[in-house]
Design a protein around this motif. Structure first.
Motif, PDB file in Angstrom:
ATOM      1  N   LEU A   1       0.827  -1.209   0.000  1.00 12.23           N
ATOM      2  CA  LEU A   1       0.000   0.000   0.000  1.00 12.23           C
ATOM      3  C   LEU A   1       0.862   1.259   0.000  1.00 12.23           C
ATOM      4  O   LEU A   1       0.513   2.267  -0.600  1.00 12.23           O
ATOM      5  CB  LEU A   1      -0.933  -0.038   1.217  1.00 12.23           C
ATOM      6  N   TYR A   2       2.003   1.203   0.713  1.00  9.49           N
ATOM      7  CA  TYR A   2       2.864   2.389   0.800  1.00  9.49           C
ATOM      8  C   TYR A   2       4.194   2.176   0.066  1.00  9.49           C
ATOM      9  O   TYR A   2       5.171   2.869   0.344  1.00  9.49           O
ATOM     10  CB  TYR A   2       3.067   2.790   2.263  1.00  9.49           C
ATOM     11  N   SER A   3       4.211   1.224  -0.842  1.00 10.29           N
ATOM     12  CA  SER A   3       5.358   1.010  -1.732  1.00 10.29           C
ATOM     13  C   SER A   3       6.675   0.871  -0.970  1.00 10.29           C
ATOM     14  O   SER A   3       7.651   1.545  -1.265  1.00 10.29           O
ATOM     15  CB  SER A   3       5.468   2.178  -2.730  1.00 10.29           C
ATOM     16  N   ARG A   4       6.638  -0.003   0.015  1.00  9.41           N
ATOM     17  CA  ARG A   4       7.870  -0.264   0.790  1.00  9.41           C
ATOM     18  C   ARG A   4       8.547  -1.516   0.252  1.00  9.41           C
ATOM     19  O   ARG A   4       7.858  -2.478  -0.097  1.00  9.41           O
ATOM     20  CB  ARG A   4       7.560  -0.525   2.277  1.00  9.41           C
ATOM     21  N   PRO A   5       9.863  -1.560   0.235  1.00  7.64           N
ATOM     22  CA  PRO A   5      10.552  -2.766  -0.224  1.00  7.64           C
ATOM     23  C   PRO A   5      10.500  -3.873   0.844  1.00  7.64           C
ATOM     24  O   PRO A   5      10.494  -3.572   2.040  1.00  7.64           O
ATOM     25  CB  PRO A   5      11.997  -2.292  -0.410  1.00  7.64           C
ATOM     26  N   LEU A   6      10.459  -5.125   0.418  1.00 11.41           N
ATOM     27  CA  LEU A   6      10.357  -6.241   1.367  1.00 11.41           C
ATOM     28  C   LEU A   6      11.698  -6.908   1.669  1.00 11.41           C
ATOM     29  O   LEU A   6      11.781  -7.728   2.579  1.00 11.41           O
ATOM     30  CB  LEU A   6       9.407  -7.314   0.799  1.00 11.41           C
ATOM     31  N   GLU A   7      12.740  -6.546   0.919  1.00 12.80           N
ATOM     32  CA  GLU A   7      14.012  -7.273   1.046  1.00 12.80           C
ATOM     33  C   GLU A   7      14.522  -7.301   2.488  1.00 12.80           C
ATOM     34  O   GLU A   7      14.958  -8.325   2.993  1.00 12.80           O
ATOM     35  CB  GLU A   7      15.110  -6.651   0.144  1.00 12.80           C
ATOM     36  N   GLY A   8      14.456  -6.142   3.124  1.00 11.29           N
ATOM     37  CA  GLY A   8      14.981  -6.054   4.489  1.00 11.29           C
ATOM     38  C   GLY A   8      14.249  -6.994   5.421  1.00 11.29           C
ATOM     39  O   GLY A   8      14.855  -7.686   6.247  1.00 11.29           O
ATOM     40  N   THR A   9      12.932  -7.047   5.305  1.00  3.94           N
ATOM     41  CA  THR A   9      12.150  -7.918   6.178  1.00  3.94           C
ATOM     42  C   THR A   9      12.438  -9.386   5.877  1.00  3.94           C
ATOM     43  O   THR A   9      12.536 -10.211   6.781  1.00  3.94           O
ATOM     44  CB  THR A   9      10.652  -7.606   6.012  1.00  3.94           C
ATOM     45  N   ARG A  10      12.609  -9.697   4.594  1.00  5.33           N
ATOM     46  CA  ARG A  10      12.942 -11.089   4.245  1.00  5.33           C
ATOM     47  C   ARG A  10      14.270 -11.491   4.895  1.00  5.33           C
ATOM     48  O   ARG A  10      14.385 -12.559   5.488  1.00  5.33           O
ATOM     49  CB  ARG A  10      13.032 -11.239   2.721  1.00  5.33           C
ATOM     50  N   ALA A  11      15.241 -10.605   4.797  1.00  4.15           N
ATOM     51  CA  ALA A  11      16.553 -10.913   5.392  1.00  4.15           C
ATOM     52  C   ALA A  11      16.424 -11.054   6.903  1.00  4.15           C
ATOM     53  O   ALA A  11      17.011 -11.944   7.521  1.00  4.15           O
ATOM     54  CB  ALA A  11      17.555  -9.817   5.044  1.00  4.15           C
ATOM     55  N   PHE A  12      15.611 -10.180   7.485  1.00  2.00           N
ATOM     56  CA  PHE A  12      15.400 -10.228   8.935  1.00  2.00           C
ATOM     57  C   PHE A  12      14.789 -11.570   9.342  1.00  2.00           C
ATOM     58  O   PHE A  12      15.225 -12.223  10.286  1.00  2.00           O
ATOM     59  CB  PHE A  12      14.488  -9.069   9.343  1.00  2.00           C
ATOM     60  N   LEU A  13      13.755 -11.991   8.603  1.00  2.00           N
ATOM     61  CA  LEU A  13      13.076 -13.245   8.942  1.00  2.00           C
ATOM     62  C   LEU A  13      14.032 -14.420   8.789  1.00  2.00           C
ATOM     63  O   LEU A  13      14.040 -15.349   9.602  1.00  2.00           O
ATOM     64  CB  LEU A  13      11.846 -13.433   8.039  1.00  2.00           C
ATOM     65  N   LYS A  14      14.860 -14.365   7.754  1.00  2.00           N
ATOM     66  CA  LYS A  14      15.798 -15.468   7.523  1.00  2.00           C
ATOM     67  C   LYS A  14      16.755 -15.612   8.698  1.00  2.00           C
ATOM     68  O   LYS A  14      17.106 -16.714   9.099  1.00  2.00           O
ATOM     69  CB  LYS A  14      16.584 -15.239   6.225  1.00  2.00           C
TER      70      LYS A  14
END
Lengths: 358, 650
Positions: B175-188
């Motif tokens: 909705l607010y055009s945020r990138p997901l890469e950081g969260t993916r790395a965090f979850l990993k």
């Protein structure tokens, strides 16, 4: 994270010693220029003399010895010793000493306290210093009364004692300091007396040798507010039968004619030695991991002082708190290639999630 | 897949709200991180209950995280949100009153069962009964679509449901055009040892993102351009972590090992946690048996020559009072961090307040002055923690750093400083005798002072020839011997006071763009953001107001009195009952106007716009009555100002 630094086993390990060829220290070296201001006849004088006489025998550099005290008559002690010292606030000396001993591995840290200071207002800090096994030498001067505040009952005062604050007799229960220390998991627990210079000195030596928290209860006479509290133990004839000598690997005996045995009911008993099967006499094991027997012996002490155990109740070797804390830090530093430099701090500040604005 | 319309926004305030167990703090943290990476300026406000797990689905169990992000400089986490993510009816009910009219609600319709509604007193489902018509409502079955997205996973239904916060995060990220890469790395990294849970969370996150793209519920999505910021490397940081890092950096710059004695207490515990993880930097942490011991350990460490620190909150500061008094008497450096919270007694443990100022100032027996400083923003905690160390070591005094719950848990972007550019802290231990005894031999006098700073020498055990005894009994000037001499006590009391009064602190800086404001708004601590935001808004409407912020509370900057007298009126907003106002009036005889609130929440900037506006209106009215004007301003009640004279605010 921790690394094995080879945990020291000697209480004074790491404390710089005088060079071999240095002139021997004397009592005078440990005597400060302050006028001693205890009441005439106070047991503290004898303890001070014993400590001043004993410290030179350690061969340590005087500047690496620190005495921390709380509040009370006994807590004036550091002023009279020419070492580093701090006369702190009521009951808190063990906490301050813990910070000091953990910060520096090259100090011999002593705590001087009294029955009110250590067992009443400072009870919490005492038990935690003991259970953590901080490398401190805690000397508790027990005169069973509040002296500095002029004569109120203390946690070691006998039940029923009439004082200014207990005109109808104290109804407080009594702490047995040795039992308390054993219950808190103390690794070195001893009791001695102000008037027995030889025993006092020997006990201080053993306490200093011990790596970890050494707890030494010293019966000390207050001539003003509780005079003669331990008189029956000072009278040579009476003491013979009353004082049970507790020493590691030795039979527990009182004078020539009495000794400690396990009774038929499974409880400790002091019995006459005439006709006694010698093998029944309990040989004290201060190094036993389980402090149960030491505790049982400590409990023989009663209001009538019929049998008062004195000596070293417990002396076991366990890792100390301060050694382990330092080991964890040293281990972490070593694992990362030595002390942090500017780059390491920069990496810490940046963390893992950064972005750059150009 | 249709390409949806993109709309540019200059700022957005989002609040994630759910049950304590719904993972709202984590969701908020991640969204913040994505937002930071995008280059928006931001400010956050976590808000959670004091109970670890209040009964599920109840109002007391609601946990929320608010984030304000913008394409410009952000001063506060925002008053009310533009967007409320409500994971259950309790979250909706607890937060609705803050949501601005016309704002957006994204609610998990699966959780609006009859039973859940009844639990919080809804007789009908607000998502369906039209009661939310003032807002845009997106009623989505977040739980069931998450479970559906995870249909192929061998997890229990309950485990699948737990990933719904990641689904919500994915949706909001789209909705607010945020990138997901950081969260993916965090979850990993977080679930490295639980591959199935990791995959489930990654899948839910992506599913949420795609849901936004495909669902007809959303026709528009938004972009917020990066904010112009000074060039440099940035990170996001909370006040508590910044405080801990400031201490570590100061220890590094001073060459002293850091020793923290602390007892767990909300909201200060994260300082203990953070420092406990920094052994690699030579940091020693001792979890003490109580608050008093924490302070005792710090003082013992200071005697040993370390940087002794203790961290706590209000009730702990009360317990440490006697130890701090001893530190005043023995004149050793010591840093006390008080992360203030609502009081008295246990008060509001997880909420913010500024009501320990007078405790810090006077909460000890006798005349026992200490230095007191207060950071103004989460990132300022770093700078002020370093300042605390500078003052403590330079002047051999306890320093109390007054942070608060808002600064502690709130976060904002921080331009990471260059370590070499940070102020060096020069600490010199005494190594030589400093006097000559009557018999002509060298002597060490532990209370012989530096004429400049009035600090006594810091002689640490292990230094030959400087053996001395410290203590809480009054010391003779110079020699440090016990002294009951009346004149000596008077002298020592004044010396200790003079030493604190003489601490060098920077002058107050006044922000008065027009240069002709008649009203000065003076704040301290965490009120910096709301005061600045309110002033900015008023200035935009053409009104003139000056602001200044006290970061040094004891001593106050040398120009404080002059600044106060320069303005016709001084308004002091505080999250207490007027403690700084009392100090200012008593010290400078300037009758400042006090505005106070103790709701456990930071001031809303709109609230301060009203309050400041009312003061401006009042000044205009008074200006017509020349003979009532006095140089000290017009006396008014200290209980705040009337709100009904507020000027219009946007």
């Amino acid at each position: 994270m921790s690394i094995d630094l080879g945990m020291p086993s000697l209480g004074t390990h790491g404390v710089p010693r005088l060079p071999q060829d240095a002139p021997a220290q004397t009592k005078k070296d440990f005597t400060s220029d302050q006028e001693v201001r205890w009441c005439p006849g106070c047991g503290d004088y004898a303890i001070l003399a014993a400590v001043q006489g004993f410290l030179p025998t350690l061969g340590l550099k005087r500047e690496n010895i620190v005495f921390i005290s709380g509040i009370g008559c006994s807590s004036r002690f550091p002023y009279y010793l020419d070492t580093y010292g701090m006369h702190s606030i009521h009951g808190r000396a063990p906490a301050i000493a813990t910070g000091l001993a953990t910060s520096r591995d090259d100090l011999s840290v002593w705590v001087v306290t009294g029955d009110g200071d250590a067992l009443s207002i400072g009870g919490n800090h005492l038990i935690h210093a003991l259970r953590r096994n901080v490398n401190l030498k805690i000397l508790l001067f027990n005169n069973r009364i509040y002296g500095l505040t002029k004569g109120q009952y203390s946690p070691t005062s006998q039940p029923g004692i009439i004082t200014k604050s207990s005109p109808a007799g104290s109804v407080d229960g009594v702490f047995n300091p040795v039992s308390l220390a054993l219950g808190a998991g103390a690794t070195f627990v001893a009791r001695t007396m102000d008037s027995d210079r030889k025993h006092l000195t020997a006990t201080l030596e053993a306490a200093a040798r011990h790596r970890g928290a050494s707890f030494v209860e010293i019966y000390q006479n207050c001539p003003i507010f509780n005079d003669g509290a331990f008189q029956v133990l000072k009278d040579r004839d009476q003491a013979q039968a009353r004082i049970l000598h507790v020493n590691d690997k030795e039979q527990v005996r009182a004078g020539e004619n009495h000794a400690l045995v396990w009774g038929a009911n499974g409880e400790l008993q002091v019995v006459g030695t005439t006709g006694l099967d010698e093998s029944r006499i309990i040989v004290h094991d201060a190094q036993a991991d389980n402090p149960a027997t030491a505790f049982a012996i400590a409990q023989l002490d009663g209001p009538d002082m019929a049998h008062v155990p004195m000596g070293i109740f417990r002396s076991v070797s366990k890792p100390t708190y301060d050694d382990q804390v330092r080991s964890q830090v040293a281990g972490a530093v070593a694992a990362n290639g030595g002390p942090a430099d500017d780059d390491d701090i920069a990496a810490l500040l940046a963390g893992r999630d950064t972005w750059t604005v150009s | 897949m249709s390409v949806k319309q993109v709309q540019q926004l200059d700022r957005v305030i989002i609040r994630f709200a759910g049950d304590s167990g719904d993972g709202m703090q984590l969701t908020g943290d991640r969204f913040t991180s994505e937002t930071a990476a995008l280059g928006n300026d931001l400010s956050t406000l976590p808000n959670f209950p004091a109970e670890i797990r209040a009964p599920q689905g109840t109002l007391p169990g609601v946990s929320s995280f608010q984030l304000h992000f913008a394409d410009h400089d952000v001063l506060t986490p925002g008053d009310g949100p533009d967007v409320l993510v409500a994971m259950n009816p309790a979250a909706l009910k607890a937060n609705l009153r803050d949501l601005r009219r016309g704002g957006t609600i994204i609610a998990d319709s699966d959780q609006f069962s009859k039973r859940s509604l009844a639990k919080v007193g809804y007789s009908a489902n607000p998502l369906e009964d039209g009661s939310l018509e003032s807002w845009h409502v997106h009623s989505l079955p977040l739980t069931s679509v998450t479970v559906e997205a995870l249909a192929d996973f061998g997890l229990t239904r309950k485990e699948k449901e737990r990933a719904k916060n990641m689904f919500a995060l994915g949706l909001l990220s789209w909705l607010y055009s945020r990138p997901l890469e950081g969260t993916r790395a965090f979850l990993k990294s977080k679930f490295a040892k639980k591959p199935e849970v990791l995959e489930a969370n990654l899948t839910a996150l992506t599913a949420g993102y795609h849901y936004g793209e495909t669902s007809e519920d959303f026709t528009v999505h938004f972009e917020v351009a990066p904010a112009p910021m000074a060039p440099g490397r940035y990170r996001n940081i909370t006040g508590n972590v910044a405080t801990a890092y400031g201490l570590v950096t100061a220890a590094h710059r001073s060459g002293l090992p850091l020793v923290l004695g602390s007892y767990p207490i909300t909201p200060a515990s994260d300082i203990l946690h953070t420092l406990s993880n920094l052994k690699r930097y030579g940091v020693t942490t001792l979890q003490a048996e109580d608050e008093i011991a924490g302070a005792g350990i710090a003082l013992g460490a200071a005697f040993a020559g370390a940087l002794g620190v203790t961290s706590t909150s209000g009730p702990g500061l009360a317990l440490k009072a006697e130890m701090i008094g001893l530190a005043v008497s023995v004149e050793l450096p010591m840093v006390i961090i008080d992360v203030q919270r609502g009081g008295p007694s246990t008060g509001l443990p997880t909420k913010t307040e500024q009501a320990d100022l007078l405790q810090a100032m006077y909460g000890r027996n006798g005349e026992a002055p200490v230095a007191i400083i207060a950071p103004s923003t989460p990132t300022d905690c770093f700078t002020m923690a370093m300042e605390a160390v500078r003052i403590a070591t330079t002047y051999r005094t306890p320093v109390i750093l007054l942070s608060d719950g808002y600064l502690a848990n709130g976060s904002e972007p921080w331009r990471i400083p260059d370590v070499a550019d940070l102020p060096a802290i020069d600490v010199q231990f005494a190594t030589e005798p400093n006097a000559v005894a009557a018999d002509g031999t060298p002597d060490f006098q532990p209370y012989l002072r530096d004429p400049q700073t009035l600090a006594r020498p810091w002689a640490i055990p292990g230094t030959p020839g400087l053996e001395h005894r410290l203590g809480g009994i009054e010391k003779a000037d110079g020699t440090g011997d016990i002294s009951y001499d009346p004149d000596n006590h008077d002298k020592m009391t004044r010396l200790r006071a003079d030493k604190i009064a003489g601490i060098e602190v920077p002058d107050l800086e006044v922000d008065d763009p027009s240069g002709s404001a008649e009203l000065l708004v003076l704040g301290w601590g965490s009120t910096f953001g709301p005061i600045s935001a309110a002033a900015r808004q008023l200035r935009q409407s053409g009104l003139q107001v000056a602001t200044t912020h006290l970061k040094y509370l004891n001593p106050m900057p040398a120009n404080t009195g002059a600044v106060l007298r320069r303005y016709r009126r001084v308004l002091v907003p505080e999250m207490n009952m007027g403690q700084l106002s009392l100090l200012l009036r008593g010290t400078y005889l300037v009758d400042v106007h006090s505005y106070t609130a103790v709701r456990g929440q930071p001031f809303a900037s709109a609230e301060l716009v009203d309050v400041i506006g009312a003061q401006l209106g009042d000044l205009d009215a008074v200006a017509g009555l020349d003979d009532l004007d006095t140089s000290n301003g017009t006396p008014t009640s200290s209980n705040g100002v009337a709100r009904d004279h507020a000027v219009a605010s946007s």
